[in-house]
Scaffold this active site. Structure first.
Site, PDB file in Angstrom:
ATOM      1  N   LYS A  26      -6.356 -11.475 -91.322  1.00  0.00           N
ATOM      2  CA  LYS A  26      -4.977 -11.982 -90.681  1.00  0.00           C
ATOM      3  C   LYS A  26      -5.086 -13.447 -91.401  1.00  0.00           C
ATOM      4  O   LYS A  26      -6.077 -14.054 -91.841  1.00  0.00           O
ATOM      5  CB  LYS A  26      -5.047 -12.174 -89.165  1.00  0.00           C
ATOM      6  CG  LYS A  26      -4.715 -11.218 -88.424  1.00  0.00           C
ATOM      7  CD  LYS A  26      -4.519 -11.326 -86.939  1.00  0.00           C
ATOM      8  CE  LYS A  26      -4.247 -10.004 -86.203  1.00  0.00           C
ATOM      9  NZ  LYS A  26      -4.237 -10.306 -84.687  1.00  0.00           N
TER      10      LYS A  26
ATOM     11  N   ASN B 217      -6.992 -14.564 -84.149  1.00  0.00           N
ATOM     12  CA  ASN B 217      -8.030 -13.739 -83.840  1.00  0.00           C
ATOM     13  C   ASN B 217      -8.658 -13.125 -85.272  1.00  0.00           C
ATOM     14  O   ASN B 217      -9.487 -11.994 -84.743  1.00  0.00           O
ATOM     15  CB  ASN B 217      -7.914 -13.100 -82.741  1.00  0.00           C
ATOM     16  CG  ASN B 217      -6.912 -11.888 -82.912  1.00  0.00           C
ATOM     17  OD1 ASN B 217      -6.360 -11.655 -84.090  1.00  0.00           O
ATOM     18  ND2 ASN B 217      -6.595 -11.191 -81.892  1.00  0.00           N
TER      19      ASN B 217
ATOM     20  N   TYR C  88       4.955  -4.956 -86.316  1.00  0.00           N
ATOM     21  CA  TYR C  88       4.816  -5.077 -84.949  1.00  0.00           C
ATOM     22  C   TYR C  88       5.872  -4.888 -83.936  1.00  0.00           C
ATOM     23  O   TYR C  88       5.966  -5.459 -82.870  1.00  0.00           O
ATOM     24  CB  TYR C  88       4.389  -6.613 -84.825  1.00  0.00           C
ATOM     25  CG  TYR C  88       3.053  -7.099 -85.364  1.00  0.00           C
ATOM     26  CD1 TYR C  88       1.884  -6.533 -84.653  1.00  0.00           C
ATOM     27  CD2 TYR C  88       2.718  -7.644 -86.451  1.00  0.00           C
ATOM     28  CE1 TYR C  88       0.691  -6.840 -85.075  1.00  0.00           C
ATOM     29  CE2 TYR C  88       1.559  -7.895 -87.178  1.00  0.00           C
ATOM     30  CZ  TYR C  88       0.458  -7.591 -86.212  1.00  0.00           C
ATOM     31  OH  TYR C  88      -0.916  -7.811 -86.642  1.00  0.00           O
TER      32      TYR C  88
ATOM     33  N   GLU D  74      -0.112   3.156 -89.475  1.00  0.00           N
ATOM     34  CA  GLU D  74      -0.368   1.877 -89.922  1.00  0.00           C
ATOM     35  C   GLU D  74      -0.899   1.838 -91.365  1.00  0.00           C
ATOM     36  O   GLU D  74      -0.368   1.223 -92.261  1.00  0.00           O
ATOM     37  CB  GLU D  74      -1.421   0.978 -89.099  1.00  0.00           C
ATOM     38  CG  GLU D  74      -0.729   0.733 -87.594  1.00  0.00           C
ATOM     39  CD  GLU D  74      -1.917   0.025 -86.968  1.00  0.00           C
ATOM     40  OE1 GLU D  74      -1.662  -0.319 -85.880  1.00  0.00           O
ATOM     41  OE2 GLU D  74      -3.099   0.082 -87.181  1.00  0.00           O
TER      42      GLU D  74
ATOM     43  N   HIS E 132      -7.086  -7.523 -87.354  1.00  0.00           N
ATOM     44  CA  HIS E 132      -6.356  -6.419 -86.550  1.00  0.00           C
ATOM     45  C   HIS E 132      -6.982  -5.121 -86.836  1.00  0.00           C
ATOM     46  O   HIS E 132      -7.316  -4.950 -88.270  1.00  0.00           O
ATOM     47  CB  HIS E 132      -4.833  -6.263 -87.027  1.00  0.00           C
ATOM     48  CG  HIS E 132      -4.039  -5.252 -86.596  1.00  0.00           C
ATOM     49  ND1 HIS E 132      -3.534  -4.718 -85.264  1.00  0.00           N
ATOM     50  CD2 HIS E 132      -4.040  -3.832 -87.343  1.00  0.00           C
ATOM     51  CE1 HIS E 132      -3.128  -3.637 -85.434  1.00  0.00           C
ATOM     52  NE2 HIS E 132      -3.200  -2.993 -86.165  1.00  0.00           N
TER      53      HIS E 132
END
Length: 140
Positions: A11, A114, A51, A128, A117
């Site tokens: 990310k 974080n 998302y 995905e 993913h």
């Protein structure tokens, strides 16, 4: 145990801090092999599409903006029980609850930032992977 594939995103909070190599090293040391990887800047359309499952959640707009804020690295990982292996090395979503030696314990800044993913099932991994990669881009 069968060799399977999973999907991973490094990310914006990680790419901004030049952690792509460190994160990838942890994935590889966990027994996962990178069989496709590309650094991209997500468009709004990509972020909202990827998302979409969270569209009605209060954090959706913030998540989309975050994922567009810096480049990301999308990857296809391969290994024995790849989804579980990846989730184990990622650690808990909340870095404060993540186990020692996991990516999120080492590098995540917060629940939102974080670092990574990872797909939560083989079915979602396929969806995905197909969202970001053509089959001929995956070279295992």
């Amino acid at each position: 145990m069968a060799v399977t594939r999973t999907f991973s995103i490094i990310k914006p909070d990680a790419t901004k801090r030049n952690l792509t190599g460190a994160v990838t090293k942890m994935l590889e040391e966990a027994g996962l092999r990178v069989v496709a990887s590309k650094r991209i800047r997500m468009s709004r359309e990509q972020a909202e599409g990827f998302y979409a499952v969270h569209k009605e959640r209060p954090f959706f707009g913030e998540l989309v903006d975050f994922m567009m804020s810096e480049p990301v690295v999308v990857q296809v990982l391969e290994g024995e029980d790849a989804v579980k292996r990846n989730r184990d090395v990622m650690g808990a979503t909340n870095p404060a609850e993540a186990a020692e030696g996991t990516i999120r314990k080492e590098y995540a800044l917060s629940i939102g930032e974080n670092t990574v993913h990872g797909s939560d099932s083989e079915e979602n991994a396929k969806i995905e992977i197909d969202f970001f990669f053509d089959e001929d881009e995956i070279v295992g």
